[in-house]
Design an enzyme around this catalytic site. Sequence first.
Site, mmCIF file in Angstrom:
data_model
loop_
_atom_site.group_PDB
_atom_site.id
_atom_site.type_symbol
_atom_site.label_atom_id
_atom_site.label_comp_id
_atom_site.label_asym_id
_atom_site.label_seq_id
_atom_site.Cartn_x
_atom_site.Cartn_y
_atom_site.Cartn_z
ATOM 1 N N GLY A 54 0.847 -1.194 0.000
ATOM 2 C CA GLY A 54 0.000 0.000 0.000
ATOM 3 C C GLY A 54 0.874 1.232 0.000
ATOM 4 N N CYS A 81 5.117 -6.353 1.638
ATOM 5 C CA CYS A 81 5.481 -4.940 1.720
ATOM 6 C C CYS A 81 4.738 -4.254 2.882
ATOM 7 C CB CYS A 81 5.231 -4.279 0.363
ATOM 8 S SG CYS A 81 6.040 -2.684 0.230
ATOM 9 N N TYR A 82 3.819 -3.356 2.602
ATOM 10 C CA TYR A 82 3.058 -2.706 3.683
ATOM 11 C C TYR A 82 2.409 -3.774 4.569
ATOM 12 C CZ TYR A 82 -0.353 0.318 6.007
ATOM 13 O OH TYR A 82 -1.088 0.992 6.937
ATOM 14 N N HIS A 169 8.217 -7.665 -3.495
ATOM 15 C CA HIS A 169 6.947 -7.988 -4.163
ATOM 16 C C HIS A 169 7.048 -9.289 -4.950
ATOM 17 C CE1 HIS A 169 4.645 -4.337 -3.350
ATOM 18 N NE2 HIS A 169 5.831 -3.760 -3.298
ATOM 19 N N GLU A 171 4.790 -10.894 -6.359
ATOM 20 C CA GLU A 171 3.791 -10.988 -7.434
ATOM 21 C C GLU A 171 4.272 -10.405 -8.757
ATOM 22 O OE1 GLU A 171 3.813 -9.048 -4.868
ATOM 23 O OE2 GLU A 171 2.838 -7.121 -5.180
ATOM 24 N N SER A 223 -22.892 -6.460 -26.413
ATOM 25 C CA SER A 223 -22.263 -5.487 -27.306
ATOM 26 C C SER A 223 -21.527 -6.194 -28.437
ATOM 27 C CB SER A 223 -21.264 -4.658 -26.515
ATOM 28 O OG SER A 223 -20.192 -5.486 -26.108
ATOM 29 N N GLY A 224 -21.341 -7.506 -28.278
ATOM 30 C CA GLY A 224 -20.508 -8.221 -29.241
ATOM 31 C C GLY A 224 -19.108 -8.412 -28.686
ATOM 32 N N GLY A 225 -18.771 -7.666 -27.630
ATOM 33 C CA GLY A 225 -17.456 -7.792 -27.005
ATOM 34 C C GLY A 225 -17.385 -9.030 -26.120
ATOM 35 N N VAL A 226 -16.170 -9.356 -25.724
ATOM 36 C CA VAL A 226 -15.945 -10.576 -24.948
ATOM 37 C C VAL A 226 -16.650 -10.530 -23.592
ATOM 38 C CG1 VAL A 226 -14.164 -12.111 -24.025
ATOM 39 C CG2 VAL A 226 -13.618 -10.609 -25.913
ATOM 40 N N ASP A 227 -16.545 -9.387 -22.917
ATOM 41 C CA ASP A 227 -17.017 -9.344 -21.536
ATOM 42 C C ASP A 227 -18.522 -9.574 -21.413
ATOM 43 O OD1 ASP A 227 -14.421 -8.616 -21.352
ATOM 44 O OD2 ASP A 227 -14.807 -6.501 -20.928
ATOM 45 N N SER A 228 -19.299 -8.830 -22.194
ATOM 46 C CA SER A 228 -20.744 -9.006 -22.077
ATOM 47 C C SER A 228 -21.138 -10.392 -22.592
ATOM 48 C CB SER A 228 -21.503 -7.907 -22.819
ATOM 49 O OG SER A 228 -21.236 -7.946 -24.198
ATOM 50 N N LYS A 369 -8.972 -9.737 -18.027
ATOM 51 C CA LYS A 369 -9.388 -10.025 -19.397
ATOM 52 C C LYS A 369 -8.991 -11.441 -19.851
ATOM 53 C CE LYS A 369 -11.114 -7.878 -23.061
ATOM 54 N NZ LYS A 369 -12.235 -6.924 -22.940
#
Length: 513
Positions: A54, A81-82, A169, A171, A223-228, A369
């Site tokens: 943080g 870290c924090y 870190h 990660e 929408s045609g996009g991946v997410d929706s 994503k």
Amino acid sequence: MTETVFVLDFGAQYAQLIARRVRELGVYCEIVPYDTPWRTLCARDPAALILSGGPESTLVDGAPKMDPEIVESGVPILGICYGMQLVARDVGAELLKLDQAEYGPATLVISDRTTPLFDGVPDDSRVWMSHGDSVVRLAEGYRALGSTARCHVAAMGDPKKKIYGVQFHPEVVQSEYGRTVLENFLGEIAALRRDWKMESFLERSVQEIRERVADDRVICALSGGVDSAVAATLVARAVGEQLTCVFVDHGLLRQGESDEVLAAFRELLHLNVVAVDARERFLRKLAGIEDPERKRVVIGHEFIAVFEEEARRIPGVKYLVQGTLYPDVIESKTPQSKAGHKIKSHHNVGGLPEKMGLELIEPLRSLFKDEVRRLGRALCLPENIVARQPFPGPGLAVRIIGDVTAHRLDTLRAADAIVRAEIDGADLHPHPWQYFAVLTPVKSVGVMGDGRTYANLVAVRAITSEDGMTADWARLPHELLERISSRIVNEVPGVNRIAYDITTKPPATVEWE
Ligand code: XMP
């Protein structure tokens, strides 16, 4: 029961990365605010906790702190870290502000191998540091496990309590053996099974959505996009016919796209889709607007208006599905992220939930994503949807510089189809991340056959990128550029010149607008 690791987010830019690394290691992980009370966490039966980094210092008044019961809970903890400093402080260690913050690469020297935290990590390895304070005296029961030249206690642990801390870190990829450290914490210290996969997420989400929705009705804007697409398919898997998807064809999609989307959702996935042909309506609203921000706002408003009209036709709707991803959640929290806000203004169906009294279902809120793409594949979505390039909500309107008309849309669509077909058909390594055509209002003189032409300039943009935040222009082979250029000029009426965009982001953006 899925074993879940919770990341307590202390405002680190890397919290989401920690969660993703944990999932990559086969353990389900979610992020929760740092001040989540122990009783709330306890109800979810955490298998282990990771405290993120943080921006604050634990030495200042009002520094974010966690519920003291957490350290006493007996659940294995890894502070990063924090997070490490907070645990250290809470259990009675002494911390000091460094004269000069330590930022960047450092060599971690392991000094104690009596715990499994550094199994498989060489005595010296490169780690990434970013801190201004340091632990200078450990609390009882804790051992120093490693150090760097500037940080005496770069790792610590109490093996009995299974509480560990690392100042670096693990990660980030810059920490050479970071993955091994996380793996040791999850597998050796917390003894987790590491059998989580996207299919488990799918099953669990389906179950949760089913329980929440019960017999009510749900709507979703496709929408045609991946997410929706992934969000809708997931919800349909849970509640079937109770979900109605609304596909608003605003006429700003690429060539063949609206047919492709409808075919995939109706015929292949058997989703209940209402298609609204709003092409005329959007064109009327866009007439004469040249300013890109205005275009975005007009399209956003119109989209909500059309969607609302459709939603009101469906009786008894209680829920609205949105394909919000984890980065969207983060962006909406940081007002300084201008691009994030732009993306949100179209992507979210605005204030509709409040206006219509709808409750939100956001099944992808914890995912990135690429994880959404994996989930899409687990749901058997076709590759042409799962692997779709990012595409702005306001569609081709932001790739036409100046006025958006039916004619100019046709011109851009034809040029863009050539760019996509040629690049799709080329064997490129790496394959560009995003590629498209832009129609500019610039006109120049050319010669075709025996005649003089005075026609438009089309720009071709192809970029390599990880996430769209930064980008480099793709070094496309000259022969490929030549084919794209000659095909567009020959096949698309009204275009007589092609330019290739060789700017990086920053300073340019991906879209021209
Ligand atoms: P810029 O142009 O800001 O774009 O460098 C970065 C990435 O975001 C995409 N983009 C959008 N995506 N809705 C979206 O879903 C939008 O309104 C939008 N605007 C830009 C852009 O295509 C690129 O991948």
